[in-house]
Design a protein around this motif. Structure first.
Motif, PDB file in Angstrom:
ATOM      1  N   GLN A  25      18.241  79.303  59.101  1.00 46.64           N
ATOM      2  CA  GLN A  25      19.331  79.482  60.065  1.00 46.64           C
ATOM      3  C   GLN A  25      20.231  78.255  60.100  1.00 46.64           C
ATOM      4  OE1 GLN A  25      18.223  80.739  64.003  1.00 46.64           O
ATOM      5  NE2 GLN A  25      20.345  81.136  64.549  1.00 46.64           N
ATOM      6  N   ALA A  26      19.631  77.078  60.069  1.00 48.73           N
ATOM      7  CA  ALA A  26      20.444  75.857  60.072  1.00 48.73           C
ATOM      8  C   ALA A  26      21.317  75.781  58.826  1.00 48.73           C
ATOM      9  CB  ALA A  26      19.552  74.628  60.183  1.00 48.73           C
ATOM     10  N   GLY A  33      30.250  75.884  58.274  1.00 52.16           N
ATOM     11  CA  GLY A  33      31.048  74.834  58.900  1.00 52.16           C
ATOM     12  C   GLY A  33      30.760  74.655  60.379  1.00 52.16           C
ATOM     13  N   ARG A  34      29.539  74.975  60.783  1.00 46.13           N
ATOM     14  CA  ARG A  34      29.145  74.879  62.187  1.00 46.13           C
ATOM     15  C   ARG A  34      27.969  73.923  62.358  1.00 46.13           C
ATOM     16  NH1 ARG A  34      28.783  80.929  64.210  1.00 46.13           N
ATOM     17  NH2 ARG A  34      28.695  79.895  66.210  1.00 46.13           N
ATOM     18  N   PHE A  42      17.958  72.717  65.028  1.00 48.10           N
ATOM     19  CA  PHE A  42      17.000  71.637  64.775  1.00 48.10           C
ATOM     20  C   PHE A  42      16.424  71.098  66.088  1.00 48.10           C
ATOM     21  CE2 PHE A  42      19.499  70.774  60.703  1.00 48.10           C
ATOM     22  CZ  PHE A  42      18.554  71.376  59.895  1.00 48.10           C
ATOM     23  N   GLU A  43      17.250  71.040  67.113  1.00 43.42           N
ATOM     24  CA  GLU A  43      16.773  70.552  68.415  1.00 43.42           C
ATOM     25  C   GLU A  43      15.672  71.457  68.961  1.00 43.42           C
ATOM     26  OE1 GLU A  43      18.974  70.459  72.521  1.00 43.42           O
ATOM     27  OE2 GLU A  43      19.560  68.689  71.335  1.00 43.42           O
ATOM     28  N   ASP A  44      15.840  72.768  68.813  1.00 42.63           N
ATOM     29  CA  ASP A  44      14.774  73.692  69.231  1.00 42.63           C
ATOM     30  C   ASP A  44      13.478  73.389  68.487  1.00 42.63           C
ATOM     31  OD1 ASP A  44      16.358  75.099  71.045  1.00 42.63           O
ATOM     32  OD2 ASP A  44      16.855  76.691  69.608  1.00 42.63           O
ATOM     33  N   ALA A  45      13.579  73.110  67.186  1.00 41.66           N
ATOM     34  CA  ALA A  45      12.381  72.834  66.385  1.00 41.66           C
ATOM     35  C   ALA A  45      11.712  71.538  66.846  1.00 41.66           C
ATOM     36  CB  ALA A  45      12.740  72.749  64.899  1.00 41.66           C
ATOM     37  N   TRP A  46      12.512  70.513  67.176  1.00 38.00           N
ATOM     38  CA  TRP A  46      11.877  69.263  67.572  1.00 38.00           C
ATOM     39  C   TRP A  46      11.241  69.391  68.950  1.00 38.00           C
ATOM     40  CZ3 TRP A  46      17.073  66.642  68.571  1.00 38.00           C
ATOM     41  CH2 TRP A  46      17.116  65.955  69.778  1.00 38.00           C
ATOM     42  N   LYS A  47      11.784  70.245  69.799  1.00 42.49           N
ATOM     43  CA  LYS A  47      11.218  70.407  71.136  1.00 42.49           C
ATOM     44  C   LYS A  47      10.014  71.340  71.158  1.00 42.49           C
ATOM     45  CE  LYS A  47      15.388  69.238  73.637  1.00 42.49           C
ATOM     46  NZ  LYS A  47      16.450  69.694  74.540  1.00 42.49           N
ATOM     47  N   SER A  48       9.941  72.282  70.216  1.00 45.64           N
ATOM     48  CA  SER A  48       8.856  73.261  70.240  1.00 45.64           C
ATOM     49  C   SER A  48       7.826  73.064  69.129  1.00 45.64           C
ATOM     50  CB  SER A  48       9.425  74.684  70.146  1.00 45.64           C
ATOM     51  OG  SER A  48      10.012  74.905  68.876  1.00 45.64           O
ATOM     52  N   GLY A  49       8.139  72.217  68.152  1.00 46.44           N
ATOM     53  CA  GLY A  49       7.251  72.044  67.008  1.00 46.44           C
ATOM     54  C   GLY A  49       6.116  71.073  67.278  1.00 46.44           C
ATOM     55  N   GLU A 128      32.651  72.244  53.621  1.00 46.87           N
ATOM     56  CA  GLU A 128      32.761  71.688  52.269  1.00 46.87           C
ATOM     57  C   GLU A 128      31.744  70.571  52.027  1.00 46.87           C
ATOM     58  OE1 GLU A 128      36.109  68.990  50.334  1.00 46.87           O
ATOM     59  OE2 GLU A 128      36.802  71.048  50.735  1.00 46.87           O
ATOM     60  N   ARG A 129      31.437  69.791  53.054  1.00 44.57           N
ATOM     61  CA  ARG A 129      30.530  68.657  52.914  1.00 44.57           C
ATOM     62  C   ARG A 129      29.121  68.948  53.404  1.00 44.57           C
ATOM     63  NH1 ARG A 129      33.120  63.791  51.567  1.00 44.57           N
ATOM     64  NH2 ARG A 129      30.984  63.205  51.072  1.00 44.57           N
ATOM     65  N   ALA A 130      28.816  70.210  53.696  1.00 44.95           N
ATOM     66  CA  ALA A 130      27.487  70.576  54.200  1.00 44.95           C
ATOM     67  C   ALA A 130      26.406  70.225  53.187  1.00 44.95           C
ATOM     68  CB  ALA A 130      27.443  72.073  54.508  1.00 44.95           C
ATOM     69  N   PRO A 131      25.301  69.684  53.663  1.00 40.18           N
ATOM     70  CA  PRO A 131      24.203  69.340  52.756  1.00 40.18           C
ATOM     71  C   PRO A 131      23.395  70.569  52.367  1.00 40.18           C
ATOM     72  CG  PRO A 131      23.523  68.922  54.994  1.00 40.18           C
ATOM     73  CD  PRO A 131      24.982  69.362  55.048  1.00 40.18           C
ATOM     74  N   ARG A 132      22.642  70.439  51.303  1.00 42.29           N
ATOM     75  CA  ARG A 132      21.683  71.464  50.877  1.00 42.29           C
ATOM     76  C   ARG A 132      20.325  71.024  51.395  1.00 42.29           C
ATOM     77  NH1 ARG A 132      24.286  75.125  50.935  1.00 42.29           N
ATOM     78  NH2 ARG A 132      22.404  76.227  50.434  1.00 42.29           N
ATOM     79  N   LEU A 133      19.799  71.692  52.378  1.00 43.94           N
ATOM     80  CA  LEU A 133      18.548  71.282  53.001  1.00 43.94           C
ATOM     81  C   LEU A 133      17.362  71.331  52.045  1.00 43.94           C
ATOM     82  CD1 LEU A 133      19.015  73.056  56.446  1.00 43.94           C
ATOM     83  CD2 LEU A 133      19.394  70.628  55.882  1.00 43.94           C
ATOM     84  N   ARG A 134      17.405  72.270  51.137  1.00 41.84           N
ATOM     85  CA  ARG A 134      16.309  72.391  50.174  1.00 41.84           C
ATOM     86  C   ARG A 134      16.745  71.995  48.769  1.00 41.84           C
ATOM     87  NH1 ARG A 134      13.562  77.663  52.940  1.00 41.84           N
ATOM     88  NH2 ARG A 134      12.194  76.470  54.292  1.00 41.84           N
ATOM     89  N   GLY A 135      17.798  71.237  48.684  1.00 36.78           N
ATOM     90  CA  GLY A 135      18.276  70.778  47.380  1.00 36.78           C
ATOM     91  C   GLY A 135      19.128  71.815  46.705  1.00 36.78           C
ATOM     92  N   THR A 136      19.606  71.474  45.521  1.00 34.95           N
ATOM     93  CA  THR A 136      20.504  72.374  44.807  1.00 34.95           C
ATOM     94  C   THR A 136      19.774  73.553  44.187  1.00 34.95           C
ATOM     95  OG1 THR A 136      20.311  70.993  42.845  1.00 34.95           O
ATOM     96  CG2 THR A 136      22.188  70.594  44.297  1.00 34.95           C
TER      97      THR A 136
END
Length: 140
Positions: A25-26, A33-34, A42-49, A128-136
């Protein structure tokens, strides 16, 4: 989205997701672009993980907020948050690919973007500058 843009609903808060759902989802939000919305996921994951992963998710949230600030023209704040987030995900004992997340690639992305913000005084396009969370290799 630029700060103050009307008509963009916030992500629902307090949602419990699996790590894979969180990353997927992230990534979709980053690609759209959001990045602030990705931060909320991610905040939900850090609070509930689990406690031993909270710094990972918090660091990822900082990366997303750094991208948010950069897109909104707050280049100094954006660069600071990118570097803080990179440091947080680098410092953990969860390994280099927790839940398939490319920690090394994200650190490099954040450092390069922070450097470019220092050298160029224009805001960035978040999608345009969004990272790839799991790599390319993994388009998630």
């Amino acid at each position: 989205m630029p700060y103050g843009t009307e008509g963009v609903e916030r992500q629902p808060e307090g949602v419990t997701r699996t790590p894979d759902e969180t990353v997927a989802q992230a990534q979709a939000l980053l690609d759209a672009g959001r990045p602030f919305h990705a931060h909320e996921v991610f905040e939900d994951a850090w609070k509930s993980g689990p406690a031993d992963e909270r710094d990972l998710w918090k660091g990822l949230a900082q990366l997303a907020v750094g991208l948010t600030h950069s897109a909104r023209g707050n280049l100094t704040g954006g660069a600071r948050l990118l570097l803080r987030g990179a440091g947080a995900i680098d410092a953990g004992a969860w390994g280099r690919r927790p839940h398939g997340i490319d920690v090394d690639g994200l650190i490099t992305w954040a450092q390069q973007l922070a450097k470019s913000l220092e050298e160029d005084s224009s805001s960035v396009d978040a999608a345009e500058r969004a990272p790839r969370l799991r790599g390319t290799a993994g388009r998630e």
